[in-house]
Design an enzyme around this catalytic site. Sequence first.
Site, short mmCIF file in Angstrom:
data_model
loop_
_atom_site.label_atom_id
_atom_site.label_comp_id
_atom_site.label_asym_id
_atom_site.label_seq_id
_atom_site.Cartn_x
_atom_site.Cartn_y
_atom_site.Cartn_z
N ARG A 50 0.83 -1.20 0.00
CA ARG A 50 0.00 0.00 0.00
C ARG A 50 0.87 1.25 0.00
O ARG A 50 2.00 1.24 0.47
CB ARG A 50 -0.88 0.00 1.25
CG ARG A 50 -1.97 1.07 1.21
CD ARG A 50 -2.77 1.11 2.51
NE ARG A 50 -3.77 2.17 2.42
CZ ARG A 50 -4.41 2.68 3.45
NH1 ARG A 50 -4.16 2.23 4.65
NH2 ARG A 50 -5.30 3.63 3.28
N HIS A 51 0.30 2.34 -0.53
CA HIS A 51 1.02 3.61 -0.51
C HIS A 51 1.24 4.07 0.93
O HIS A 51 0.63 3.57 1.87
CB HIS A 51 0.24 4.68 -1.29
CG HIS A 51 -1.13 4.93 -0.75
ND1 HIS A 51 -1.36 5.65 0.41
CD2 HIS A 51 -2.36 4.56 -1.18
CE1 HIS A 51 -2.66 5.71 0.64
NE2 HIS A 51 -3.29 5.05 -0.30
N ASP B 207 -8.08 1.25 3.21
CA ASP B 207 -7.51 0.52 2.09
C ASP B 207 -8.57 -0.42 1.56
O ASP B 207 -9.37 -0.96 2.32
CB ASP B 207 -6.28 -0.29 2.50
CG ASP B 207 -5.71 -1.04 1.30
OD1 ASP B 207 -5.31 -0.37 0.35
OD2 ASP B 207 -5.72 -2.26 1.33
N ARG C 50 -0.96 9.64 3.62
CA ARG C 50 -1.40 10.67 2.67
C ARG C 50 -2.27 11.70 3.35
O ARG C 50 -2.74 11.51 4.47
CB ARG C 50 -2.19 10.03 1.53
CG ARG C 50 -3.44 9.32 1.99
CD ARG C 50 -4.43 9.12 0.84
NE ARG C 50 -5.54 8.28 1.20
CZ ARG C 50 -6.59 8.67 1.93
NH1 ARG C 50 -6.64 9.89 2.40
NH2 ARG C 50 -7.57 7.83 2.19
N ARG D 9 0.32 9.66 -5.34
CA ARG D 9 0.81 9.10 -4.07
C ARG D 9 1.38 7.70 -4.23
O ARG D 9 2.28 7.32 -3.48
CB ARG D 9 -0.30 9.11 -3.02
CG ARG D 9 -1.54 8.30 -3.37
CD ARG D 9 -2.57 8.40 -2.24
NE ARG D 9 -3.84 7.80 -2.61
CZ ARG D 9 -4.81 8.44 -3.24
NH1 ARG D 9 -4.64 9.70 -3.59
NH2 ARG D 9 -5.94 7.84 -3.53
#
Length: 352
Positions: free
Chosen positions: A41-42, A215, A45, A109
Site C-alpha cells: 500500500r502507498h 484501504d 497521505r 501518491r
Amino acid sequence: MAGAPAGRAAGGAVLLLLAVCLRPPPLARARSLRFVTLVYRHGDRSPIKAYPRDPYQEAAWPQGFGQLTQVGMRQQWELGQALRRRYRGFLNATYRRQEIFIRSTDCDRTLMSAEANLAGLYPPERGEMFNPNVSWQPIPVHTVPESGERLLKFPLTPCPRYEQLQNETRHSAEYTNKTKENLQFLQMVAKETGIRDVSLESVWSVYDTLFCEHDTTLVALQMALDVYNKIQAPYASCHIFELYQEDDGNFSVEMFFRNESGKEPFPLTLPGCQQKCPLHKFLQLTDPVIPQDWEQECQVASTVHDTELFVALAVCGSILFLLIILLLTVLFRIQSQPPGYRHISNEGEEQA
C-alpha cells in the site's frame, strides 16, 4: 465491507513489485528462494476531501488532497530498507534492471511511494551516484493510464455488475438495519460536520478525512485468499508471495504480511494448505478466484449474488492471474535456459 461501500472511495491503491532473481541452483541441491512478488500500500497521505465544516480545507495541506506526506515517504523508505535486509543475497547488492520490475497505479501518491520505496531498497553505491551530492538514483516505475487499469485499481470502473452489487448492498436488510440502529449517531455526525447525506457511507468518508486511513485493494486481495484478519491494512503494509525451489526440485509458495514497521512480516497460510504450500496446490486453490473473462463478468447479466465475494474476486483476480503467469514463466526459464541471470522482459531493449 457492506457497512462501507467502496464505490465512493478514491484510492485504496497499492503497488505491485516483482523481483526476479534467476540464479543457477547450487551444486548440492538445497531449498532456495527463486521469485518474489510484493503487493504493498502507498504511504501516509493527506485526506481525499474535507467535510463542509472541516477547519482544514485543501489549502491547509502543502500538496493538496490525496497526496503522499513526508511521513508516508519515510514509511516507504523504511519498507524499502526492510526489503533490502530481507532479500540480501537474493537481490543484487546494486540495482540491476534484469531482476526487478515495479508497477504502480497512475496516481501521484502511489508513484511517489514506489520511488521512495526504491530509494530505501537501492541506495546508490559510489560508482552509481550520478552526482556526488545526491544519494539517490533513478529507477523506472511502470504504470498505465487510469482508464486502462485492470490490475491494481479499485474501485472497479467501469463495471456495471459491481455498481449493481453496490446498490444491492445499500438496500440490503443488514445495511438498512445498521443505519436504523445508528441513526442518532449518524444525525449527530451530519450536524457537526455539515454533510447532508445521513448514511453509513457518508460517515465512512468523514472517518477517512479525519484519520486519513483506509484501504480496499490490499484488503480485497486478502479476502479472496481468505487470509484477511478484519484489521485495517495500515499505510505501507505489504503482502509478500515467495516462490521456493525445494531440495527435491519441486516448488512451494509462502505468504507473509508486513503491517508494522520494525517487525518482521508474519506468515499467512492459505486455507486448505500448509504455510509452505506446494505450487500445484497453490494454483489449484486460487484457481476459482481468477477471472476468465473480465468484460463478461463485469456485466449486469451475471448470476453472482454474493457482493463481498464478487468484489474481492474481481479486484484481486487479475493480481493473482499475473502472479501465476509469472510463476509459470520463472519455472519455464529455470528448466529451459542455461544458468545465469535472466531478463524478466526484453521490452524496450531495441529502443534508444
